[in-house]
Motif scaffolding. Structure first.
Motif, PDB file in Angstrom:
ATOM      1  N   LYS A  20       0.691  -1.323  -0.016  1.00  0.00           N
ATOM      2  CA  LYS A  20       0.117   0.085   0.009  1.00  0.00           C
ATOM      3  C   LYS A  20       0.965   1.251   0.127  1.00  0.00           C
ATOM      4  CE  LYS A  20      -3.868  -2.145   2.156  1.00  0.00           C
ATOM      5  NZ  LYS A  20      -5.086  -2.258   2.742  1.00  0.00           N
ATOM      6  N   SER A  21       2.104   0.939   0.256  1.00  0.00           N
ATOM      7  CA  SER A  21       3.107   2.484   0.409  1.00  0.00           C
ATOM      8  C   SER A  21       4.672   1.732   0.445  1.00  0.00           C
ATOM      9  CB  SER A  21       2.750   2.909   1.732  1.00  0.00           C
ATOM     10  OG  SER A  21       3.457   2.030   2.750  1.00  0.00           O
ATOM     11  N   PRO A  22       5.427   2.745  -0.134  1.00  0.00           N
ATOM     12  CA  PRO A  22       6.831   2.270  -0.181  1.00  0.00           C
ATOM     13  C   PRO A  22       7.182   1.560   1.065  1.00  0.00           C
ATOM     14  CG  PRO A  22       6.564   4.381  -0.909  1.00  0.00           C
ATOM     15  CD  PRO A  22       5.177   4.001  -0.382  1.00  0.00           C
ATOM     16  N   ALA A  23       6.578   1.890   2.272  1.00  0.00           N
ATOM     17  CA  ALA A  23       7.240   1.245   3.429  1.00  0.00           C
ATOM     18  C   ALA A  23       6.530  -0.063   3.534  1.00  0.00           C
ATOM     19  CB  ALA A  23       6.716   2.106   4.785  1.00  0.00           C
ATOM     20  N   GLU A  24       5.446  -0.457   2.893  1.00  0.00           N
ATOM     21  CA  GLU A  24       4.893  -1.697   2.980  1.00  0.00           C
ATOM     22  C   GLU A  24       5.388  -2.657   1.545  1.00  0.00           C
ATOM     23  OE1 GLU A  24       0.638  -1.720   3.973  1.00  0.00           O
ATOM     24  OE2 GLU A  24       1.009   0.052   5.346  1.00  0.00           O
ATOM     25  N   ALA A  25       6.123  -2.015   0.828  1.00  0.00           N
ATOM     26  CA  ALA A  25       6.293  -2.829  -0.699  1.00  0.00           C
ATOM     27  C   ALA A  25       6.978  -4.198   0.038  1.00  0.00           C
ATOM     28  CB  ALA A  25       7.207  -1.593  -1.427  1.00  0.00           C
ATOM     29  N   ARG A  26       6.945  -5.115  -0.953  1.00  0.00           N
ATOM     30  CA  ARG A  26       7.650  -6.470  -0.536  1.00  0.00           C
ATOM     31  C   ARG A  26       8.351  -6.837  -1.917  1.00  0.00           C
ATOM     32  NH1 ARG A  26       5.192  -9.975   3.098  1.00  0.00           N
ATOM     33  NH2 ARG A  26       7.244 -11.257   2.507  1.00  0.00           N
ATOM     34  N   PRO A  27       9.501  -6.279  -2.040  1.00  0.00           N
ATOM     35  CA  PRO A  27      10.236  -6.547  -3.340  1.00  0.00           C
ATOM     36  C   PRO A  27      10.609  -7.985  -3.433  1.00  0.00           C
ATOM     37  CG  PRO A  27      11.372  -4.941  -1.823  1.00  0.00           C
ATOM     38  CD  PRO A  27      10.150  -5.207  -1.142  1.00  0.00           C
ATOM     39  N   ASP A  28      10.666  -8.735  -2.269  1.00  0.00           N
ATOM     40  CA  ASP A  28      10.968 -10.140  -2.254  1.00  0.00           C
ATOM     41  C   ASP A  28      10.113 -10.855  -2.750  1.00  0.00           C
ATOM     42  OD1 ASP A  28       9.681  -9.200   0.308  1.00  0.00           O
ATOM     43  OD2 ASP A  28       9.852 -11.143   1.026  1.00  0.00           O
ATOM     44  N   LEU A  29       8.774 -10.481  -2.881  1.00  0.00           N
ATOM     45  CA  LEU A  29       7.709 -11.291  -3.328  1.00  0.00           C
ATOM     46  C   LEU A  29       7.649 -11.267  -4.997  1.00  0.00           C
ATOM     47  CD1 LEU A  29       4.679 -10.658  -1.092  1.00  0.00           C
ATOM     48  CD2 LEU A  29       6.299 -12.473  -1.099  1.00  0.00           C
ATOM     49  N   ALA A  30       8.458 -10.408  -5.701  1.00  0.00           N
ATOM     50  CA  ALA A  30       8.515 -10.188  -7.086  1.00  0.00           C
ATOM     51  C   ALA A  30       9.127 -11.620  -7.692  1.00  0.00           C
ATOM     52  CB  ALA A  30       9.283  -9.200  -7.540  1.00  0.00           C
ATOM     53  N   ASP A  31       8.295 -12.108  -8.776  1.00  0.00           N
ATOM     54  CA  ASP A  31       8.604 -13.206  -9.553  1.00  0.00           C
ATOM     55  C   ASP A  31       9.980 -12.724 -10.238  1.00  0.00           C
ATOM     56  OD1 ASP A  31       7.518 -11.579 -11.668  1.00  0.00           O
ATOM     57  OD2 ASP A  31       7.557 -13.269 -12.820  1.00  0.00           O
ATOM     58  N   SER A  32      11.066 -13.741 -10.379  1.00  0.00           N
ATOM     59  CA  SER A  32      12.463 -13.503 -11.174  1.00  0.00           C
ATOM     60  C   SER A  32      12.965 -12.562 -10.426  1.00  0.00           C
ATOM     61  CB  SER A  32      12.077 -13.348 -12.433  1.00  0.00           C
ATOM     62  OG  SER A  32      11.441 -14.523 -12.950  1.00  0.00           O
ATOM     63  N   LEU A  65      15.675 -12.316  -8.386  1.00  0.00           N
ATOM     64  CA  LEU A  65      17.042 -12.273  -8.446  1.00  0.00           C
ATOM     65  C   LEU A  65      17.496 -12.202  -9.626  1.00  0.00           C
ATOM     66  CD1 LEU A  65      17.528 -15.427  -6.250  1.00  0.00           C
ATOM     67  CD2 LEU A  65      17.847 -13.183  -5.483  1.00  0.00           C
ATOM     68  N   SER A  66      16.929 -12.385 -10.799  1.00  0.00           N
ATOM     69  CA  SER A  66      17.446 -12.090 -11.991  1.00  0.00           C
ATOM     70  C   SER A  66      16.968 -10.762 -12.767  1.00  0.00           C
ATOM     71  CB  SER A  66      17.067 -13.205 -13.131  1.00  0.00           C
ATOM     72  OG  SER A  66      15.634 -13.308 -13.241  1.00  0.00           O
ATOM     73  N   ASP A  67      16.095 -10.179 -11.713  1.00  0.00           N
ATOM     74  CA  ASP A  67      15.647  -8.646 -12.396  1.00  0.00           C
ATOM     75  C   ASP A  67      14.734  -8.626 -13.623  1.00  0.00           C
ATOM     76  OD1 ASP A  67      16.797  -7.497 -10.037  1.00  0.00           O
ATOM     77  OD2 ASP A  67      18.466  -6.817 -11.295  1.00  0.00           O
ATOM     78  N   ARG A  68      14.263  -9.697 -13.705  1.00  0.00           N
ATOM     79  CA  ARG A  68      13.124 -10.067 -14.933  1.00  0.00           C
ATOM     80  C   ARG A  68      11.578  -9.746 -14.516  1.00  0.00           C
ATOM     81  NH1 ARG A  68      13.659 -12.267 -19.796  1.00  0.00           N
ATOM     82  NH2 ARG A  68      11.763 -13.075 -19.457  1.00  0.00           N
ATOM     83  N   SER A  69      11.316  -9.442 -13.442  1.00  0.00           N
ATOM     84  CA  SER A  69      10.118  -9.160 -13.159  1.00  0.00           C
ATOM     85  C   SER A  69       9.157  -8.355 -13.932  1.00  0.00           C
ATOM     86  CB  SER A  69       9.611  -8.686 -11.533  1.00  0.00           C
ATOM     87  OG  SER A  69      10.627  -9.436 -10.810  1.00  0.00           O
TER      88      SER A  69
END
Length: 150
Positions: A23-35, A37-41
């Motif tokens: 809901k906000s930058p503080a609540e962002a969960r970048p660890d949930l992005a697919d791929s 580690l390869s920055d392909r999200s």
């Protein structure tokens, strides 16, 4: 085909972007992005949108093809929608390609996050066009159980 189109947009909103954005930058969960580690999200999202557009247009990429657009044209219901949807896909794809990469950093940085939020809004709007205008025009309904695997 319709279920694949709608389900693909739903997956982008509910799995690939929503949980990652939070809901906000503080609540962002970048660890949930697919791929992540390869920055392909973001690339994955753009490719998925391009594929969904191709599903709508059909194999020959146009109104005389066998895609859902052709079905819409044959229904005679909403000719404006037949032309609106490819443009909506193009705009959403361009936005996906314009989000500063990688998504894992873009969602947590306030100055880069706006582009990811814009992508989310456009994808939701596209999903809404599909469910509220395309589905009824071709004689389908999106219900509560539309994605339950039946």
């Amino acid at each position: 085909f319709f279920k694949s189109l709608y389900g693909g947009l739903q997956a982008i909103v509910d799995v690939k972007l929503g949980p990652v954005l939070g809901k906000s930058p503080a609540e962002a969960r970048p660890d949930l992005a697919d791929s992540a580690l390869s920055d392909r999200s973001l690339r994955n999202i753009a490719v998925m949108l391009e594929t969904l557009k191709a599903l709508y247009l059909g194999p020959d990429n146009g109104k005389d093809s066998g895609g859902l657009q052709r079905l819409l044209m044959l229904s005679g219901e909403d000719a404006k929608l037949a032309d609106l949807l490819p443009r909506a896909f193009d705009i959403t794809i361009a936005t996906a390609k314009s989000v500063p990469e990688p998504l894992t950093r873009a969602v947590a940085a306030p100055n880069r996050r706006k582009a990811a939020e814009k992508l989310m809004l456009q994808t939701r709007a596209l999903k809404q066009l599909i469910s509220q205008r395309l589905a009824p025009a071709i004689g389908l309904a999106v219900g509560f159980n539309a994605l339950d695997g039946d």
